[in-house]
Every structure is written in structure tokens, then in C-alpha cells.
Design a protein around this motif. Structure first.
Motif, PDB file in Angstrom:
ATOM      1  N   GLU A  77       0.222  -9.337  10.199  1.00  0.00           N
ATOM      2  CA  GLU A  77       0.315  -8.222   9.430  1.00  0.00           C
ATOM      3  C   GLU A  77       1.010  -7.052   9.672  1.00  0.00           C
ATOM      4  O   GLU A  77       0.875  -6.470  10.706  1.00  0.00           O
ATOM      5  N   THR A  81       0.186  -6.076   5.200  1.00  0.00           N
ATOM      6  CA  THR A  81       0.950  -7.111   4.256  1.00  0.00           C
ATOM      7  C   THR A  81       1.254  -8.123   5.113  1.00  0.00           C
ATOM      8  O   THR A  81       1.919  -7.930   6.308  1.00  0.00           O
ATOM      9  N   LEU A  83       3.118 -11.268   7.086  1.00  0.00           N
ATOM     10  CA  LEU A  83       4.726 -11.268   7.263  1.00  0.00           C
ATOM     11  C   LEU A  83       5.506 -11.752   6.076  1.00  0.00           C
ATOM     12  O   LEU A  83       6.293 -11.249   5.796  1.00  0.00           O
ATOM     13  N   PHE A  86       5.856  -9.352   3.409  1.00  0.00           N
ATOM     14  CA  PHE A  86       6.302  -8.028   3.880  1.00  0.00           C
ATOM     15  C   PHE A  86       7.996  -7.822   3.469  1.00  0.00           C
ATOM     16  O   PHE A  86       8.632  -8.614   3.830  1.00  0.00           O
ATOM     17  N   ASP A  88       8.929  -4.302   3.334  1.00  0.00           N
ATOM     18  CA  ASP A  88       9.460  -2.893   3.498  1.00  0.00           C
ATOM     19  C   ASP A  88      10.106  -2.523   4.996  1.00  0.00           C
ATOM     20  O   ASP A  88       9.447  -1.881   5.606  1.00  0.00           O
ATOM     21  N   TRP A  89      11.018  -3.070   5.019  1.00  0.00           N
ATOM     22  CA  TRP A  89      11.601  -3.414   6.408  1.00  0.00           C
ATOM     23  C   TRP A  89      11.937  -1.643   6.817  1.00  0.00           C
ATOM     24  O   TRP A  89      12.304  -1.346   8.099  1.00  0.00           O
TER      25      TRP A  89
END
Ligand SMILES: Nc1ncnc2c1ncn2[C@@H]1O[C@H](COP(=O)(O)OP(=O)(O)OP(=O)(O)O)[C@@H](O)[C@H]1O
Length: 267
Positions: A77, A81, A83, A86, A88-89
Motif C-alpha cells: 500500500e 491505497t 498499489l 494507486f 497519485d504518483w
């Protein structure tokens, strides 16, 4: 300042979800198991060093955290969140292991650092805030006077500073660095330690692979020592002095052995 007191083996008083929560991670490369059940947590504002001998799986661990190496088992996570969900890089900044990726292309120092804004800007032109972030990042690594120079003209250590600036330009909440001091001379290592201190004081979480703690030692809350794809032990700041002298886990004759911490107790 958002720094916190970490208990041995894991963060104690972090607020919010951990920046990184890796549990029981397994991964294979070239058909060979390389990670064999790694647990790793980086709490908000925490600075965690990954140590271990060559080939112990440090780079693979952080590449797994970045989603670049698929896990064959376990869970990851980022900021709470999973992976798979997810997106929000832009919350992450990454300094790869000594890389020449930017060399050989006709790019200036500023252009390489500006690439750190890509995750935020996609392909839109840089706005005022982007330009300010790029300028600030260049100042942080002492390369502002080289902004217009081609990256090809830089020494190895300067190149490394540009890659660090590229990560800082993203204004990341989590900074991941693979041997950031490699090829950087002692004076500049001190300068980079001061830069990193600024980031940490602003609450940035940091996960970094190191061979030697060097001037970064005072910044580190916890050191996770890998061996053959597993967590061998976790050292809190009390042990970091010894680690600075014995970065690969060998014990000085007069020192008490480090407490063994089971990998399952890290999260
Ligand atoms: N692309 C690859 N294909 C096959 N094996 C790989 C690959 N990349 C790494 N490995 C192997 O995986 C193991 C772990 O490598 P990794 O680079 O994660 O170790 P490390 O601890 O970061 O080492 P170093 O300190 O030398 O960078 C090593 O045995 C390495 O040879």
C-alpha cells in the motif's frame, strides 16, 4: 517539524497511513526468487534506510515499492491505497541508482530537473509554480548556476545532484533514493545531507538505499538490513553508530549483538 519517535521494529506515533506498507513481499527476477517475504513500513515523516550486502535485494525492494517490479506475493500500500488502485504518483520522487539515463541526450540541467514535474503537469507547459519548484530544487543541490548547461558536460557527482533535484522538483511527500551518495564527493555529501534534512523537517518521508550511512546517519530513524531477500534485522537509532562502521551487518567484536526482529513484527 513532524518527526516522530520510532519504536524498534516499526513506527510508533505516526499520524495517517504509512507512506509505504509492504507486507510479506515476494518477487522473482530472471526466474529466481529475489524478495522472499519482505516487510517494510515507512511512516509519515519517517526516514528509513535499507542496508545490506550487494545483491541482498535493496534495489529490487524499492523498485517493487515503485511498482516497477511486480510482486508474486504479499501486499503493498502507498499512502494507504493498494498499489493496484494507486494513481497519485506525483506524491513520490525517485532517484534511481547511479544512472546515465539523461546523458547522451541534448538536454540541459534545467530540462532534466523540469522532468520531475511531469507527473503533475502531464504534457502541459510548465506554469509559474512549476518553474519556481524547478528553480528551488536546483538551488537546493547547488546547481542553479549550471541550469543552462548540457547534462553531458557534468561530472558524475554533478549528474547525481541533478537527478536528486529532479526528484525534489516534484515536491514529493515520499522521496525514494537508491544510493544517492554514490559518486558524490564528501563536501557535496554534506550539502546533500543538509538538503535532505530540510525535506525531512518539512515532513517528507524518505526511503533510501545506502551502502554507508555517512553524513546521512543523523537523519535516519530506522535501518532495515536485508540479507538474501529477507529482512535480517531492524536497527533503531541507538544501533546506527555501529551500522555506520559496519554497514553490512558484521558485528564489531566488542559490541552486543543487535536484537533479532522477526520480519512479521515490522508493520
Ligand atoms: N533484471 C534482473 N534479472 C535477474 N536477476 C536480477 C535482476 N536484477 C537484479 N537481479 C538479481 O537480484 C538480486 C538482488 O538484486 P538487487 O539489485 O535488488 O540487490 P541490491 O541489494 O540492490 O544490490 P547492490 O547493492 O549491488 O545494488 C541479485 O542477486 C541480482 O543479481
Amino acid at each position: 517539524m513532524t518527526r516522530k519517535t520510532a519504536a524498534p521494529g516499526g513506527p510508533a506515533t505516526a499520524e495517517g497511513p504509512p507512506a509505504v506498507a509492504l507486507r510479506g513481499a515476494t518477487a522473482s527476477l530472471g526466474g529466481r526468487p529475489v524478495l522472499r517475504g519482505v516487510d517494510l513500513t515507512v511512516a509519515p515523516g519517517e526516514t528509513v534506510a535499507l542496508l545490506g550486502a550487494n545483491g541482498s535485494g535493496k534495489s529490487t525492494t524499492i523498485r517493487a515499492v515503485l511498482g516497477q517490479v511486480p510482486l508474486t506475493g504479499g501486499e503493498l500500500e502507498l499512502f494507504g491505497t493498494p498499489l493496484a488502485r494507486f494513481r497519485d504518483w506525483q506524491r513520490l520522487g525517485y532517484v534511481p541508482q547511479r544512472s546515465t539515463a539523461a546523458a547522451g541526450v541534448p538536454a540541459t540541467v534545467r530540462e532534466v530537473v523540469a522532468a520531475g514535474r511531469l507527473a503533475r503537469r502531464k504534457f502541459r507547459p510548465l506554469g509559474r509554480a512549476d518553474k519556481a519548484a524547478v528553480r528551488h530544487a536546483l538551488e537546493q543541490v547547488g546547481m542553479d548556476d549550471r541550469a543552462k548547461d548540457p547534462v553531458d558536460a557534468l561530472s558524475g557527482g554533478q549528474h547525481q545532484r541533478v537527478l536528486i533535484a529532479r526528484a525534489l522538483a516534484a515536491e514529493p511527500e515520499l522521496l525514494i533514493m537508491d544510493e544517492p551518495l554514490a559518486g558524490v564527493d564528501v563536501g557535496n555529501q554534506e550539502a546533500l545531507a543538509a538538503t535532505l534534512r530540510e525535506q525531512v523537517d518539512q515532513g517528507t518521508s524518505v526511503l533510501l538505499v545506502l551502502h554507508e550511512l555517512g553524513p546521512l546517519a543523523p537523519l535516519i530513524d530506522r535501518a532495515v538490513v536485508l540479507r538474501d531477500g529477507q529482512v535480517e534485522r531492524v536497527d533503531n537509532p541507538d544501533r546506527l553508530h555501529d551500522l555506520a562502521c559496519h554497514p553490512h551487518g558484521s558485528e564489531p567484536a566488542e559490541a552486543a549483538p543487535a536484537p533479532k526482529i522477526e520480519t512479521g513484527s515490522l508493520t
